[in-house]
Design a protein around this motif. Structure first.
Motif, PDB file in Angstrom:
ATOM      1  N   CYS A 153       0.849  -1.196   0.000  1.00  0.00           N
ATOM      2  CA  CYS A 153       0.000   0.000   0.000  1.00  0.00           C
ATOM      3  C   CYS A 153       0.888   1.252   0.000  1.00  0.00           C
ATOM      4  N   CYS A 154       2.085   1.131   0.587  1.00  0.00           N
ATOM      5  CA  CYS A 154       3.001   2.280   0.627  1.00  0.00           C
ATOM      6  C   CYS A 154       3.383   2.773  -0.769  1.00  0.00           C
ATOM      7  N   GLU A 155       3.472   1.858  -1.724  1.00  0.00           N
ATOM      8  CA  GLU A 155       3.770   2.284  -3.101  1.00  0.00           C
ATOM      9  C   GLU A 155       2.660   3.185  -3.614  1.00  0.00           C
ATOM     10  N   ILE A 156       1.424   2.837  -3.275  1.00  0.00           N
ATOM     11  CA  ILE A 156       0.281   3.618  -3.748  1.00  0.00           C
ATOM     12  C   ILE A 156       0.319   5.002  -3.105  1.00  0.00           C
ATOM     13  N   VAL A 157       0.620   5.042  -1.797  1.00  0.00           N
ATOM     14  CA  VAL A 157       0.712   6.336  -1.115  1.00  0.00           C
ATOM     15  C   VAL A 157       1.800   7.182  -1.771  1.00  0.00           C
ATOM     16  N   ARG A 158       2.933   6.553  -2.110  1.00  0.00           N
ATOM     17  CA  ARG A 158       4.004   7.295  -2.757  1.00  0.00           C
ATOM     18  C   ARG A 158       3.520   7.904  -4.094  1.00  0.00           C
ATOM     19  N   GLU A 159       2.772   7.105  -4.869  1.00  0.00           N
ATOM     20  CA  GLU A 159       2.290   7.598  -6.165  1.00  0.00           C
ATOM     21  C   GLU A 159       1.258   8.704  -5.980  1.00  0.00           C
ATOM     22  N   LEU A 160       0.462   8.603  -4.932  1.00  0.00           N
ATOM     23  CA  LEU A 160      -0.522   9.671  -4.659  1.00  0.00           C
ATOM     24  C   LEU A 160       0.199  10.962  -4.272  1.00  0.00           C
ATOM     25  N   LEU A 161       1.253  10.848  -3.460  1.00  0.00           N
ATOM     26  CA  LEU A 161       2.021  12.039  -3.074  1.00  0.00           C
ATOM     27  C   LEU A 161       2.671  12.653  -4.314  1.00  0.00           C
TER      28      LEU A 161
END
Lengths: 321, 321
Positions: free
Chosen positions: B125-133
């Motif tokens: 899920c952290c990858e997704i948060v990174r892409e959202l940021l």
């Protein structure tokens, strides 16, 4: 010392290349060797790899079809010291041209080749090979990607150790895109343990020595223990890594008996102390967090005492670089 | 389902955000939660994280200073099913606005929030948060990098599992560049074992059950064994991973007793069979290679028999997706 461009130009000019790996071969020397060999073959050149010792089965997937030929050029990969070539390699070299190019990443490199390309801050030698291939504009196929990924992963403990850099990760990403079978490779290298190995681990743990402050842990593996469990000397990576994992341990040492008066020692350290410095006391070397040395002694207790003394000495001196 | 752009726009418009993690929190739910929380705080917004269960000490470095406020928006991260919010979270939610945005990467996600942003092929899920940021153009500091790196690393077994993608590696490279203390994080998450844990491992291995074809291995950890060694239920990750590492084993199962009639089961599988499908037979779920379920039964032998039967059924049917 060559620049990357010079080393790449030299490699690109070579044909009929013999590539030398270090004895007791690991994933990085073999990955660099076979990765480079496959890249040369792909360019229509002749190339083959030689190693002093048999290549463990688990690395079998790296080996391409290699025809026999009389080498015109000799290159070494991941060989930090001529002594690590081994007697069989030395015998072979007697009738061959001298080592023309040495590609390495060990800060402790002792130059023996005519030319050296060293990146001492590279986590693995495979990263350097990848950059040389990039410099030459040579494409990477799945076979090469498997080889190079193997060295990246094995020399960083699967991207766990402090040597892992952003570049290591970016090249890993590239290798996966180029088809490296990363899941299978990591499973074989890191996630496979036999019952026999678990048994040996239990035997060794029962007799583990710890310093009073619990900062030094020493495991001893005797030839008797290997015989009893059927584990071979090449299958001790997991156990070598174990001591350093124990909460609070800063220096993990594994003393492995190879013969009556022959003990091989692996040292793994936390950031506060240099494994390479500890081993340098006994003519060994390696990296800051992982190094090795050898003793021609018969008593593992005496070896342990010498090592612990060296740890105490280094602990007082250095900052772990 | 929202697009990435829509999810980013929604997040960017939020203030006074409560972020919910799943119960029995791991590195990915906490990394996503605290990573997002820190990113919101960095924008001058109010944000805090809530988790049903206490946060294990080893994740303490992620927690920023969080002030109290009345939440206007509620977001969940890495929560695949509303049941995974846990009773304390449900009680808290009773007096709050409904969950407005759920960010997740579980293919088995059961939608419970008003809006969902799901990347089912993301390793963490952290990858997704990174892409959202990235989509919002928000910068990442060292604190955020530590959080996001943690989820990348823990949800891929330190880049070992088949879910690891080129993107996972590239984001890891970025996080290291942004200051993530990757060596310390991996040491804490993967390379630390206590004597007590090694002791428990030995106890459990002595009684390991193997199928006749050696493809299924089952370890059982009883509350008695935990009491005897002093290991807590939250310290069983290493042992849960062990069965699948044994040569030849395709399905590794760990049955962990939590109470008289309460057993939690972890299933780890090779490529040929789906852990998620096995656990779905018992109302559980997760990922293809790692999943879990729970039994309200008192006899671990009966639980083992049910699980082995489910493995045999799945083995006949599916292709391991």
């Amino acid at each position: 010392m060559l620049t990357r461009h010079q080393a790449a130009q030299m490699l690109a000019s070579f044909d009929r290349v013999l590539i030398l790996c270090h004895r007791n071969p690991d994933g990085d020397t073999l990955g660099s060797g076979f990765g480079l060999c496959r890249a040369l073959l792909r360019q229509g050149k002749k190339a083959r790899v030689f190693c002093n010792d048999p290549i463990p089965d688990k690395f079998g997937y790296m080996i391409p079809k290699q025809e026999d030929f009389v080498p015109l050029h000799v290159v070494s990969v991941d060989v930090a010291d001529p002594a690590l070539l081994g007697p069989n390699t030395e015998k072979l070299l007697a009738s061959l041209p001298p080592v023309e190019l040495s590609i390495d990443h060990h800060p402790t490199h002792k130059q023996f080749a005519e030319n050296l390309y060293l990146e001492a801050d590279s986590a693995s030698c495979c990263e350097i090979v990848r950059e040389l291939l990039r410099e030459m504009g040579w494409e990477i196929d799945q076979g090469i990607a498997d080889c190079l990924y193997t060295g990246l992963s094995t020399d960083t403990g699967c991207f766990r150790f402090s040597n892992t850099s952003p570049r290591t990760h970016r090249i890993a990403a590239e290798m996966i895109e180029m088809g490296a079978d990363h899941t299978r490779i990591n499973k074989v290298m890191f996630d496979t343990v036999t019952f026999a190995e678990l048994e040996l681990e239990q035997l060794a743990l029962e007799k583990m020595w710890m310093s009073d402050d619990h900062k030094i842990a020493v495991l001893t593996i005797t030839t008797d223990m290997l015989r009893q469990t059927g584990v071979s000397e090449t299958q001790l990576d997991r156990i070598t890594a174990l001591t350093r994992k124990i909460s609070g341990v800063e220096v993990g040492i594994t003393i492995k008996q190879r013969g009556e008066n022959d003990f091989k020692v692996s040292v793994r350290t936390a950031e506060t102390i240099s494994a390479s410095d500890i081993c340098a006391n006994f003519g060994g070397g390696g990296h800051a967090r992982a190094a090795g040395c050898q003793f021609d002694l018969s008593d593992p207790v005496l070896i342990r005492e010498k090592l612990v003394e060296a740890v105490r000495k280094c602990d007082g001196e250095d900052t772990g670089r």
